[in-house]
Write a protein that holds these residues in place. Sequence first.
Motif, mmCIF file in Angstrom:
data_model
loop_
_atom_site.group_PDB
_atom_site.id
_atom_site.type_symbol
_atom_site.label_atom_id
_atom_site.label_comp_id
_atom_site.label_asym_id
_atom_site.label_seq_id
_atom_site.Cartn_x
_atom_site.Cartn_y
_atom_site.Cartn_z
ATOM 1 N N GLY A 508 -4.640 10.701 -8.961
ATOM 2 C CA GLY A 508 -5.547 10.107 -9.532
ATOM 3 C C GLY A 508 -6.257 11.155 -11.010
ATOM 4 O O GLY A 508 -7.432 11.132 -11.006
ATOM 5 N N HIS A 509 -5.089 11.838 -11.307
ATOM 6 C CA HIS A 509 -5.413 12.837 -12.392
ATOM 7 C C HIS A 509 -6.325 14.033 -12.052
ATOM 8 O O HIS A 509 -7.585 13.836 -12.709
ATOM 9 C CB HIS A 509 -5.686 12.016 -13.853
ATOM 10 C CG HIS A 509 -4.400 11.468 -14.312
ATOM 11 N ND1 HIS A 509 -4.193 10.295 -14.018
ATOM 12 C CD2 HIS A 509 -3.560 12.106 -15.049
ATOM 13 C CE1 HIS A 509 -3.131 9.961 -14.796
ATOM 14 N NE2 HIS A 509 -2.550 11.085 -15.213
ATOM 15 N N LYS A 510 -6.352 14.556 -10.779
ATOM 16 C CA LYS A 510 -7.266 15.660 -10.457
ATOM 17 C C LYS A 510 -6.851 16.866 -11.413
ATOM 18 O O LYS A 510 -5.912 17.008 -12.253
ATOM 19 C CB LYS A 510 -6.821 16.392 -9.148
ATOM 20 C CG LYS A 510 -6.984 15.075 -7.928
ATOM 21 C CD LYS A 510 -6.287 15.174 -6.679
ATOM 22 C CE LYS A 510 -6.704 16.250 -6.155
ATOM 23 N NZ LYS A 510 -6.251 16.621 -4.731
ATOM 24 N N LYS A 511 -7.896 17.697 -11.762
ATOM 25 C CA LYS A 511 -7.852 18.689 -12.668
ATOM 26 C C LYS A 511 -6.808 19.808 -12.609
ATOM 27 O O LYS A 511 -6.472 20.198 -11.538
ATOM 28 C CB LYS A 511 -9.143 19.544 -12.851
ATOM 29 C CG LYS A 511 -9.485 20.405 -14.083
ATOM 30 C CD LYS A 511 -10.947 20.629 -14.273
ATOM 31 C CE LYS A 511 -10.979 21.563 -15.370
ATOM 32 N NZ LYS A 511 -12.386 21.882 -15.678
ATOM 33 N N TYR A 512 -6.065 19.882 -13.581
ATOM 34 C CA TYR A 512 -4.895 20.857 -13.988
ATOM 35 C C TYR A 512 -5.064 21.434 -15.262
ATOM 36 O O TYR A 512 -4.759 20.790 -16.257
ATOM 37 C CB TYR A 512 -3.649 19.906 -13.625
ATOM 38 C CG TYR A 512 -2.350 20.784 -13.778
ATOM 39 C CD1 TYR A 512 -1.378 21.055 -12.399
ATOM 40 C CD2 TYR A 512 -1.997 21.223 -14.831
ATOM 41 C CE1 TYR A 512 -0.591 21.672 -12.496
ATOM 42 C CE2 TYR A 512 -0.725 22.103 -14.910
ATOM 43 C CZ TYR A 512 0.222 22.337 -13.689
ATOM 44 O OH TYR A 512 1.096 22.876 -13.765
ATOM 45 N N ILE A 513 -5.569 22.635 -15.209
ATOM 46 C CA ILE A 513 -5.511 23.561 -16.266
ATOM 47 C C ILE A 513 -4.033 24.198 -16.777
ATOM 48 O O ILE A 513 -3.305 24.763 -16.041
ATOM 49 C CB ILE A 513 -6.472 24.789 -16.307
ATOM 50 C CG1 ILE A 513 -7.874 24.023 -15.732
ATOM 51 C CG2 ILE A 513 -6.490 25.584 -17.383
ATOM 52 C CD1 ILE A 513 -8.800 25.283 -15.202
ATOM 53 N N THR A 514 -3.546 23.835 -17.949
ATOM 54 C CA THR A 514 -2.209 24.360 -18.417
ATOM 55 C C THR A 514 -2.978 25.400 -19.499
ATOM 56 O O THR A 514 -3.148 25.046 -20.709
ATOM 57 C CB THR A 514 -1.459 23.064 -19.220
ATOM 58 O OG1 THR A 514 -1.221 22.307 -18.197
ATOM 59 C CG2 THR A 514 -0.286 23.914 -19.656
ATOM 60 N N PRO A 515 -2.584 26.662 -19.136
ATOM 61 C CA PRO A 515 -3.017 27.845 -20.099
ATOM 62 C C PRO A 515 -2.312 27.540 -21.484
ATOM 63 O O PRO A 515 -0.725 27.581 -21.394
ATOM 64 C CB PRO A 515 -2.719 28.769 -19.228
ATOM 65 C CG PRO A 515 -2.646 28.458 -17.872
ATOM 66 C CD PRO A 515 -2.124 27.396 -17.842
#
Length: 577
Positions: A508-515
């Motif tokens: 469900g597109h849980k938050k994922y931070i790509t630096p």
Amino acid sequence: MAKSKNNAKKLSYISVPSQIINSISSSSLQSLLDSPKKSSRNTNNNRFFIFFTNSTSTIIFRKQRLWFFTLFLFGFLGMLKFGLTLHTPFPPYPCATTTLLPQNMISTTPHSKSNLGAVLRENNDQKKDEVLLSHVELRAQGLEKVEGDEGVEKSEFWEKPDGLGYKPCLSFSRDYRRASEGVLKDRRKYLMVVVSGGLNQQRNQIVDAVVIARILGAALVVPILQVNVIWGDESEFGDIFDLEHFKRVLANDVRVVSALPSTHLMTKPVEGSPPLHVTPSWIRSRYLRRFNREGVLLLRSLDSRLSKDLPSDLQKLRCKVAFNALRFAQPIQELGDGIAERMQSKGPYLVLHLRMEKDVWVRTGCLPGLSPEFDEIVNNERIQRPELLTARSSMTYHERKMAGLCPLNAVEVTRLLKGLGAPKNARIYWAGGQPLGGKKALLPLIQEFPHFYSKEDLALPGELQPFANKASIMAAIDYIVSEKSDVFMPSHGGNMGHAIQGHRAFAGHKKYITPNKRHMLPYFHNSSLPEEEFNRIMKELHQDSLGQPELRTIKAGRDVTKFPIPECMCNDSNAQS
């Protein structure tokens, strides 16, 4: 229980533990609950009145015999309750949200929660954090205990990105379903695979092994996990993954068998190791004729051997294996779930996958930035073993750094998190191997975000002991806690980060931070930039890097298990049959 003549007056109740209630017969309960039909003001020799402390209600017992029976019953129940209390399996640390119970009391459902566990969590919730903060590593570094241990403050940092209505969508075509009958009935061809590397490399190769078995119309023998030369982990497939679940989920796609049948034991297998990014047509033309003749095919080194651009049905099969079939074995799943629950006990939490191990610095051609002493250790290792360097050898360390090819160190991770608005009392779980320099390498993070834990900090005494020399299982625990987190951020790419990115998208597109390392690092070196402006720039650079839906088809060669749209997820605008 008798009711007073005055209906406005309240009833009084006796609190009895549920274990005791269950042991009392219905007739005994009825004798306690039934009230006299008529109250009498006359006092007879064979009637007794018992008055409890609540003056507004009385329990009247008319018979001497019932009076003595009641006294005996309450005495017996009191002793029973005392005995039960002595043996209640309270955890040695109040931070526990799961309890180690005898085997015959453990539920067979991986996600079930016992009533006892719920009671323990409720009773000990207020003390969990105090114990978590007292782990030895923090005290050894002289860090003060954090004051004000209330729940995590509300912040936009925890907000989930807009998933645009995308949901898992694994409906296979009619042609695929029609061909399945023949694939599942075939008893002539058996594919054996040997997978290597760490846990997430193994996962990738198992996914492709299933797809190759489908391409060749063969049964898949349970994959063999090669002993890792670095970690010495000798775990087998069934030690890490739920084998029966794996077979059951794929029952309509590929036949999975635990071993070769007796008819094929003496067969000399056809061996192969495909080149990188081969297509289904290449697989068939290369192996199918000999495979049909010999009956057994053995493939090794499958990492990235199968093309990432496959027909839609095979892409769906990839997702089905990665996100549904490859479930961890029950002991691992339960321990991972328990540690995740301990992190969730006071609100949302963040997982950092920190790639700060010695071999990572050596392979990437980067330096940890701790001190000249540690930089020298990395440089010497790289000189002695130049084959380990997997980054571009023509680039200097500074060029690699500014190109975004190096892992972030603890100082950089800390500044980025602050810039993105992570609250100081954010709960952080760090996944990954031990960093070069030990806890010292993590001090900038711990000092800024003191609610900082690893699985070793959160596990109860003895919980991790069965897996002490099992690197893949330890990584599986990190995987479970990472997948369940509210926010996930890796300090560098790699198989773990890619697998979690796809899994969180599918969930469900849980938050994922790509630096955004290449664009943000120049601002890290600008000491004249005010903090408020720095924070604004960090948020602006990452506004599209928070785990929002992203089409795999935008760029050729993307892995569908990292970018599951459009093949494996759909919304109302691209619904598939």
